[in-house]
Design a protein around this motif. Structure first.
Motif, PDB file in Angstrom:
ATOM      1  N   ALA A  63       9.078   4.159 -47.427  1.00 51.04           N
ATOM      2  CA  ALA A  63       9.585   3.309 -46.352  1.00 51.04           C
ATOM      3  C   ALA A  63       9.672   4.058 -45.028  1.00 51.04           C
ATOM      4  N   ARG A  64       9.917   5.362 -45.062  1.00 49.51           N
ATOM      5  CA  ARG A  64      10.014   6.130 -43.818  1.00 49.51           C
ATOM      6  C   ARG A  64       8.660   6.165 -43.090  1.00 49.51           C
ATOM      7  N   ILE A  65       7.603   6.363 -43.857  1.00 52.56           N
ATOM      8  CA  ILE A  65       6.265   6.367 -43.260  1.00 52.56           C
ATOM      9  C   ILE A  65       5.909   4.967 -42.790  1.00 52.56           C
ATOM     10  N   ALA A  66       6.239   3.967 -43.599  1.00 50.28           N
ATOM     11  CA  ALA A  66       5.943   2.582 -43.226  1.00 50.28           C
ATOM     12  C   ALA A  66       6.646   2.207 -41.923  1.00 50.28           C
ATOM     13  N   ASP A  67       7.917   2.582 -41.787  1.00 50.19           N
ATOM     14  CA  ASP A  67       8.667   2.260 -40.569  1.00 50.19           C
ATOM     15  C   ASP A  67       8.075   2.966 -39.353  1.00 50.19           C
ATOM     16  N   ALA A  68       7.708   4.235 -39.520  1.00 45.45           N
ATOM     17  CA  ALA A  68       7.127   4.982 -38.409  1.00 45.45           C
ATOM     18  C   ALA A  68       5.797   4.366 -37.988  1.00 45.45           C
ATOM     19  N   ALA A  69       4.961   3.997 -38.967  1.00 42.43           N
ATOM     20  CA  ALA A  69       3.654   3.418 -38.662  1.00 42.43           C
ATOM     21  C   ALA A  69       3.788   2.065 -37.981  1.00 42.43           C
ATOM     22  N   ALA A  70       4.696   1.247 -38.475  1.00 44.30           N
ATOM     23  CA  ALA A  70       4.923  -0.051 -37.835  1.00 44.30           C
ATOM     24  C   ALA A  70       5.428   0.134 -36.414  1.00 44.30           C
ATOM     25  N   GLY A  71       6.185   1.221 -36.192  1.00 43.93           N
ATOM     26  CA  GLY A  71       6.738   1.483 -34.873  1.00 43.93           C
ATOM     27  C   GLY A  71       5.685   1.777 -33.819  1.00 43.93           C
ATOM     28  N   PHE A  72       4.554   2.349 -34.213  1.00 43.70           N
ATOM     29  CA  PHE A  72       3.498   2.569 -33.213  1.00 43.70           C
ATOM     30  C   PHE A  72       2.398   1.510 -33.296  1.00 43.70           C
ATOM     31  N   GLY A  73       2.679   0.431 -34.038  1.00 42.65           N
ATOM     32  CA  GLY A  73       1.789  -0.723 -34.014  1.00 42.65           C
ATOM     33  C   GLY A  73       0.773  -0.823 -35.127  1.00 42.65           C
ATOM     34  N   ALA A  74       0.885   0.017 -36.147  1.00 42.48           N
ATOM     35  CA  ALA A  74      -0.088   0.001 -37.232  1.00 42.48           C
ATOM     36  C   ALA A  74       0.167  -1.142 -38.200  1.00 42.48           C
ATOM     37  N   GLU A  75      -0.906  -1.631 -38.800  1.00 43.14           N
ATOM     38  CA  GLU A  75      -0.783  -2.522 -39.956  1.00 43.14           C
ATOM     39  C   GLU A  75      -0.482  -1.640 -41.165  1.00 43.14           C
ATOM     40  N   VAL A  76       0.506  -2.028 -41.960  1.00 41.48           N
ATOM     41  CA  VAL A  76       0.961  -1.207 -43.079  1.00 41.48           C
ATOM     42  C   VAL A  76       0.853  -1.998 -44.380  1.00 41.48           C
ATOM     43  N   ALA A  77       0.403  -1.335 -45.431  1.00 46.71           N
ATOM     44  CA  ALA A  77       0.394  -1.912 -46.767  1.00 46.71           C
ATOM     45  C   ALA A  77       1.165  -0.974 -47.691  1.00 46.71           C
ATOM     46  N   MET A  78       2.131  -1.506 -48.414  1.00 50.39           N
ATOM     47  CA  MET A  78       2.897  -0.699 -49.353  1.00 50.39           C
ATOM     48  C   MET A  78       2.143  -0.625 -50.679  1.00 50.39           C
ATOM     49  N   THR A  79       2.136   0.572 -51.266  1.00 53.57           N
ATOM     50  CA  THR A  79       1.433   0.783 -52.531  1.00 53.57           C
ATOM     51  C   THR A  79       2.390   1.376 -53.554  1.00 53.57           C
ATOM     52  N   ALA A  80       1.983   1.303 -54.811  1.00 53.85           N
ATOM     53  CA  ALA A  80       2.832   1.769 -55.900  1.00 53.85           C
ATOM     54  C   ALA A  80       2.935   3.293 -55.901  1.00 53.85           C
ATOM     55  N   PRO A  81       4.118   3.840 -56.160  1.00 55.42           N
ATOM     56  CA  PRO A  81       4.292   5.299 -56.119  1.00 55.42           C
ATOM     57  C   PRO A  81       3.517   6.033 -57.202  1.00 55.42           C
ATOM     58  N   CYS A  90      -6.173   3.340 -51.900  1.00 55.40           N
ATOM     59  CA  CYS A  90      -7.095   2.464 -51.164  1.00 55.40           C
ATOM     60  C   CYS A  90      -7.543   1.288 -52.027  1.00 55.40           C
ATOM     61  N   ALA A  91      -7.779   1.541 -53.297  1.00 54.95           N
ATOM     62  CA  ALA A  91      -8.203   0.479 -54.207  1.00 54.95           C
ATOM     63  C   ALA A  91      -7.124  -0.585 -54.340  1.00 54.95           C
ATOM     64  N   GLU A  92      -5.871  -0.165 -54.421  1.00 54.67           N
ATOM     65  CA  GLU A  92      -4.774  -1.129 -54.518  1.00 54.67           C
ATOM     66  C   GLU A  92      -4.719  -2.015 -53.277  1.00 54.67           C
ATOM     67  N   VAL A  93      -4.905  -1.408 -52.106  1.00 54.62           N
ATOM     68  CA  VAL A  93      -4.886  -2.181 -50.861  1.00 54.62           C
ATOM     69  C   VAL A  93      -6.059  -3.151 -50.820  1.00 54.62           C
ATOM     70  N   ALA A  94      -7.241  -2.686 -51.201  1.00 48.81           N
ATOM     71  CA  ALA A  94      -8.431  -3.545 -51.176  1.00 48.81           C
ATOM     72  C   ALA A  94      -8.247  -4.765 -52.058  1.00 48.81           C
ATOM     73  N   GLU A  95      -7.664  -4.548 -53.238  1.00 46.88           N
ATOM     74  CA  GLU A  95      -7.466  -5.672 -54.163  1.00 46.88           C
ATOM     75  C   GLU A  95      -6.355  -6.596 -53.676  1.00 46.88           C
ATOM     76  N   ALA A  96      -5.244  -6.017 -53.218  1.00 47.09           N
ATOM     77  CA  ALA A  96      -4.097  -6.838 -52.811  1.00 47.09           C
ATOM     78  C   ALA A  96      -4.410  -7.691 -51.587  1.00 47.09           C
ATOM     79  N   LEU A  97      -5.220  -7.152 -50.675  1.00 47.35           N
ATOM     80  CA  LEU A  97      -5.524  -7.860 -49.430  1.00 47.35           C
ATOM     81  C   LEU A  97      -6.875  -8.572 -49.472  1.00 47.35           C
TER      82      LEU A  97
END
Length: 265
Positions: A63-81, A90-97
């Protein structure tokens, strides 16, 4: 779909729990004018420096990386730890989106990746619709080869080398200096950890089990070779550009010096 019309998405995998450098995506790096930006923001900017890119996504489980990335305008996708490497993320993002076309895995710790490296991969894939996975390699000069050998002689794991067939398909990747006798008329090729995939091959990767070679070498791309999936190596030119990655705290001054040399704010 016409290969020339395939969309290109860059996914930047980033995790907080690095064993060598915990929290490194959020480490500040000073540019040419003294402005500090996080490593992940600089990687995001490097993605947008590539021509012909349709979309850039930061993929993280933190969540810390996600918040920082969203703060500078990036599109963010959360993935499983539990994802084992950046390609699985990358594969998880490709399938989910439901991504289509070509997906580029641009390492989150490599903000100095020259844009022409990625452009070369995409061009190679568009020229060959049968190409499912591509990755860049650099022909080693005498100095680079000597540095690789010095690292191994000192017991350090340096860069990765690639061995290809005559058509440029990878035969093997290793942390050892290969082939034996490299130098002079026997070229050696430094593998650069950037990948471009067509979506079916990328999603298929995550369903495969790591093989003994992937585990032994610590190289995720060997999973493709162990399961019979060809990997096309695209020779690129360094053009004098330094492209250090941030693997340890000691790498930060090197990257900052390179940012200054390129005039990147």
């Amino acid at each position: 779909m016409d290969a020339a019309a395939e969309p290109v998405t860059v996914v930047i995998p980033a995790r907080h729990a690095s064993s060598r450098y915990p929290g490194k995506p959020l480490v500040p790096l000073k540019g040419a004018g003294g402005l500090s930006k996080s490593l992940i923001e600089r990687a995001w900017e490097a993605a947008f420096a590539v021509s012909g890119i349709d979309r850039v996504i930061v993929a993280t489980d933190d969540a810390r990386i996600a918040d920082a990335a969203a703060g500078f305008g990036a599109e963010v996708a959360m993935t499983a730890p539990e994802r084992r490497n950046g390609t699985e993320r990358c594969a998880e993002v490709a399938e989910a989106l439901s991504l289509t076309g070509i997906v580029v895995n641009l390492q989150g710790d490599a903000p100095l990746t020259p844009p022409w490296f990625v452009e070369g991969l995409v061009a190679a894939m568009r020229a060959d619709p049968a190409c499912a996975v591509s990755t860049p390699v650099l022909r080693c000069d005498a100095e680079a080869l000597a540095n690789f050998r010095a690292d191994r002689a000192a017991g350090r794991v340096g860069g990765t080398l690639a061995v290809m067939d005559r058509a440029g398909r990878a035969l093997y990747f290793s942390k050892e200096v290969l082939p034996y006798g490299a130098g002079g008329d026997v070229p050696a090729f430094h593998h650069v950890g950037v990948y471009a995939f067509r979506v079916p091959a990328l999603i298929g990767y995550a369903a495969l089990q790591p093989g003994v070679l992937e585990v032994a070498e610590g190289l995720e791309q060997l999973r493709f070779l162990e399961h019979g999936q060809p990997v096309t190596c695209v020779e690129v030119e360094g053009r004098g550009a330094a492209f250090w990655e941030v693997n340890n705290p000691e790498d930060v001054p090197r990257v900052e010096a390179a940012l200054r040399a390129r005039g990147i704010e």
